[in-house]
Design a protein around this motif. Structure first.
Motif, short mmCIF file in Angstrom:
data_model
loop_
_atom_site.label_atom_id
_atom_site.label_comp_id
_atom_site.label_asym_id
_atom_site.label_seq_id
_atom_site.Cartn_x
_atom_site.Cartn_y
_atom_site.Cartn_z
N GLN A 291 -7.28 2.95 1.55
CA GLN A 291 -8.49 3.77 1.67
C GLN A 291 -8.22 5.22 2.03
OE1 GLN A 291 -11.78 3.27 1.25
NE2 GLN A 291 -11.33 1.33 0.27
N GLY A 292 -7.25 5.44 2.86
CA GLY A 292 -7.04 6.82 3.30
C GLY A 292 -5.59 7.05 3.60
N ALA B 182 -7.03 -5.06 -1.34
CA ALA B 182 -7.86 -3.87 -1.43
C ALA B 182 -7.01 -2.65 -1.75
CB ALA B 182 -8.61 -3.66 -0.13
N ARG C 177 -10.75 -5.91 -10.03
CA ARG C 177 -10.30 -6.42 -8.73
C ARG C 177 -8.89 -6.97 -8.82
NH1 ARG C 177 -15.79 -8.85 -7.80
NH2 ARG C 177 -16.77 -7.39 -6.35
N ILE D 195 -6.58 -9.83 -6.98
CA ILE D 195 -6.67 -10.99 -6.09
C ILE D 195 -5.28 -11.51 -5.79
CG2 ILE D 195 -7.48 -13.39 -5.95
CD1 ILE D 195 -9.88 -12.46 -7.63
N ARG E 50 -6.74 -17.45 -0.93
CA ARG E 50 -6.80 -16.25 -1.77
C ARG E 50 -7.54 -15.16 -1.04
NH1 ARG E 50 -9.31 -17.13 -7.38
NH2 ARG E 50 -11.21 -17.28 -6.14
N ARG E 51 -7.19 -13.95 -1.36
CA ARG E 51 -7.97 -12.84 -0.82
C ARG E 51 -7.89 -11.66 -1.78
NH1 ARG E 51 -4.63 -8.55 1.18
NH2 ARG E 51 -2.71 -9.25 2.19
N LEU E 52 -8.78 -10.70 -1.56
CA LEU E 52 -8.70 -9.48 -2.34
C LEU E 52 -7.55 -8.64 -1.81
CD1 LEU E 52 -12.41 -8.29 -2.57
CD2 LEU E 52 -11.03 -9.34 -4.36
N HIS F 102 0.82 -1.22 0.00
CA HIS F 102 0.00 0.00 0.00
C HIS F 102 0.85 1.27 0.00
CE1 HIS F 102 -3.99 -1.81 1.70
NE2 HIS F 102 -3.77 -2.10 0.44
#
Lengths: 379, 346
Positions: free
Chosen positions: B338-339, B335, B322, B324, B331-333, B277
């Motif tokens: 967000q901020g 993301a 998306r 993945i 497995r997961r997303l 991120h």
């Protein structure tokens, strides 16, 4: 099998995906042996939920197994009146110090962050020792808004036992987990067949504390750590006990947890705190669920030093959105974040409605952080 | 965010995620004139704009730099300001820079010695990037009216073939040119004066030369490099989300293939911040046709800035928009951030 699983939990490398696949396969096999749909087990820890989401573990579990999160977020279960007490004190001019997660937890009409924005003295600390240091530096009273389960309650107790200045006071909202498990096990409509207990809390309480619980409720308990293999091994062992209908406790985190736990820590905790009945937000009144300072510590008890008047906070009607928040059901394991119509739209970490979206230990916050669909099953 | 009943700008509006995209689309570029000529304009929200000039594309980009602290392990705001703009040009295929401009806004009280250090560092970065600064502007504001220094650079360069961040097709391989997360984590460690053992330094560097190699290696192939983006604010996750959304594809990543040093991973875990991120300032994410993926990878690895380049995944027709992540356990997303990223405080 038991031997193999223990091997896995002893390994130094707890992130081997090869062993992870073996454990997932074992979990699938045990579920088939149980031979029915809707096998439900509950964990009671935000750190477990974090690891489940981060490693995508739910996607590796068979569809007939439902691994749900119970009341495992101390920030989330801190009740409105407790937040209100802190806000009211802060607004009356008293300096409040607390953990960062508590800042944005909504009270009846305001959070501590709201109070701070309008001039109240609210400081964030990483631990209770920083709060004590701050009190030593200042003339004024410093109230530590103490939240968290056994793990942080011990730290608060140790600080008081270590000696604090007269201007250091504790506003205790500490919670004690074992009674909450009792309550959840008895909730009508609960489908929980076994508990995965949190390894870090058990380092203090010891795994022995769950023995009576397991016998009384006819439900197995397995203590598990937080690496992906710890969790998978814990789930596999718990399912074996469910399959074999053995209502016993097993410790799958032996590198940290013993039967009796950390005796000195427990002694410290019970020297300072005693249990009392208390409300856990959204769940219920839990007998013995709260920890308050013992009579001997009245001189450090913020509730004894100040007359806290919260009525000023109760004049405002709660926001309409709050009525639609299902945090309580989520924490009781009766619903998941995806059952909530507010989740991700009207309720986000920037603008949270319920406490589960505030704390990094809350299931809504965790699911939101990982894209809202931790197991990818519904997209 | 609300103040009373009035909506105000929040820090998350600058964090490179969904909030920032909404602010740009709904407020900043609303009603702007579309291009009267052939090219890529502001509506594309790519790394820069491209205007047709004869048989080539003139690529144009601008970037303002604010970083606290202005000096951090591995670089400073001066180096960042040059590299940021040069890299944005490269991401559209303009790997050779024609010229840069530089505007400086200073707070009264800013140390002259610091300014000189920043200036030398810009000179050095320009030399590395082979990018001349040809004009500039200077303003000084009152003490407290800004936080030290703001640098803005604008760059122009020519591209023979434009590469957009929207070009991903199902099946394309995803390549990242090196270890991720280091700039953002190094700055965060410096900002919060956290004391970690070992060196965590920013990767800030001009990647034009590196990207030039990749484009040459892919050249004979009709599609070759299909999409590019530099994973700055929002990190690898942010860049891939944008590429997936604009390309109308999904992206499937193999977590174990993503190059990341144990140090960055450990610091990320301690701070509670995902290294995927956080910003990189000397890296690129490329979508590459599978037919040339190995060739492009070899060319990247042949360059000093691309030694750790890896194929980290591929784009898929399902899960449009998306990303993945295959974690090795499940497995997961992945993301989008967000901020504003804040180190865990509790």
């Amino acid at each position: 099998m038991q031997e193999k699983l223990e091997d896995a939990s002893r390994q130094l490398k707890f992130r081997s995906s090869k062993t992870g696949r073996d454990l997932s396969a074992a979990i699938g096999r045990i579920c088939r042996e149980i031979g029915r749909d809707g096998i439900t087990i509950m964990h009671v820890c935000g750190s477990h939920e974090q690891a489940l989401a981060k490693y995508g573990l739910r996607s590796a579990l068979p569809p007939e197994l439902d691994l749900i999160m119970g009341p495992g977020c101390p920030v989330c279960v801190t009740d409105l009146p407790e937040v209100d007490e802190a806000v009211a004190l802060a607004e009356s001019g008293v300096r409040i110090v607390t953990y960062g997660d508590m800042l944005r937890v909504p009270g009846s009409s305001k959070s501590l962050a709201d109070a701070r924005a309008t001039g109240a003295k609210v400081d964030i600390v990483y631990g209770v020792h920083q709060a004590v240091e701050l009190a030593r530096k200042l003339e004024e009273e410093v109230v530590f808004f103490a939240t968290g389960f056994e793990t942080t309650a011990v730290a608060t107790a140790a600080a008081l036992l270590g000696g604090v200045p007269d201007n250091f006071l504790v506003l205790s909202a500490h919670k004690y987990v074992p009674p909450a498990m009792e309550l959840v096990a008895r909730i009508p409509g609960s489908r929980v067949e076994g508990f995965l207990a949190a390894g870090h809390a058990a380092t203090i309480t010891g795994w022995g504390i769950f023995a009576d619980f397991a016998a009384k409720h006819g439900m197995p308990v397995v203590v598990a750590g937080f690496e992906p293999l710890d969790i998978l091994a814990g789930v596999a062992r718990l399912l074996e006990l469910v399959r074999d209908r053995k209502a016993v406790v097993d410790n799958m985190y032996p590198r940290c947890v013993t039967r009796d736990g950390n005796q000195r820590a427990q002694e410290a905790m019970w020297k300072v705190f005693e249990t009392m009945a208390g409300r856990w937000r959204g769940i219920a009144e839990i007998p013995d669920g709260n920890l308050r300072l013992r009579e001997e510590w009245s001189h450090s008890d913020a509730r004894k030093r100040f007359k806290i008047d919260m009525t000023g906070l109760w004049t405002q009607a709660p926001r309409a959105r709050v009525d639609r928040c299902i945090c309580g059901n989520i924490m009781a394991g009766l619903a998941s974040p995806r059952d909530c119509e507010l989740f991700g739209h009207e309720c986000t970490p920037e603008d949270p409605v319920g406490a589960c979206m505030v704390s990094s230990e809350g299931s809504c916050r965790i699911w939101h952080h990982y894209g809202g669909h931790p197991d990818l099953s519904d997209i | 965010m609300k103040r009373g009943t009035e909506e105000v700008v929040a820090l998350r509006h600058g964090a490179g995620g969904a909030a920032m995209r909404r602010l740009i689309q709904e407020v900043l570029i609303r009603d702007l004139e579309t291009l009267p000529f052939e090219g890529i304009g502001i509506a594309a929200m790519d790394d820069g704009a491209a205007l047709r000039v004869g048989d080539r594309w003139l690529v144009l980009t601008t970037d303002s730099h604010v970083v606290q602290p202005p000096f951090f392990p591995g670089g400073d705001i001066g180096r960042l300001a040059v590299c940021g703009t040069v890299n944005d040009l490269a991401m559209m295929g303009a790997t050779e820079v024609l010229a840069l401009t530089c505007a400086v806004v200073l707070e009264a009280g800013f140390s002259l010695a610091d300014l000189e250090r920043i200036q030398s560092s810009m000179v050095e970065a320009c030399r590395e990037a082979v990018a001349p600064i040809v004009t500039g502007d200077t303003k000084v504001m009152g003490s407290g009216e800004l936080d030290g220094i703001i640098l803005n650079t604008t760059g122009i360069g020519f591209a023979h073939r434009l590469i957009l961040d929207s070009g991903l097709m199902p099946g394309d391989r995803i390549i990242v040119t090196g270890n991720v997360g280091e700039h953002g984590l190094a700055v965060m460690v410096a900002r919060h004066e956290l004391d970690f053992e070992g060196e965590l330094v920013s990767d800030v560097a001009p990647v034009g030369g590196l990207i030039h190699r990749a484009l040459v290696a892919a050249e004979p192939h009709e599609r070759g490099v299909t999409a590019m983006k530099d994973p700055t604010r929002g990190g690898l996750a942010g860049a891939l989300h944008e590429m997936a959304a604009k390309g109308k594809v999904g992206v499937l990543l193999e977590e174990s293939s993503i190059p990341i040093t144990p140090q960055a991973a450990a610091v990320g875990e301690l701070l509670g911040i995902d290294p995927l991120h956080v910003a990189n300032e000397g890296k690129a994410v490329l979508g590459v046709d599978p037919a040339v993926a190995d060739k492009v990878l070899a060319a990247l690895r042949d360059h000093p800035l691309g030694r750790k380049a890896r194929i980290i995944g591929r784009s898929i027709p399902e899960h449009r928009g998306r990303v993945i992540l295959q974690t090795g356990f499940g497995r997961r997303l992945l993301a989008e951030p967000q901020g504003e990223l804040l180190p865990r405080i509790c």
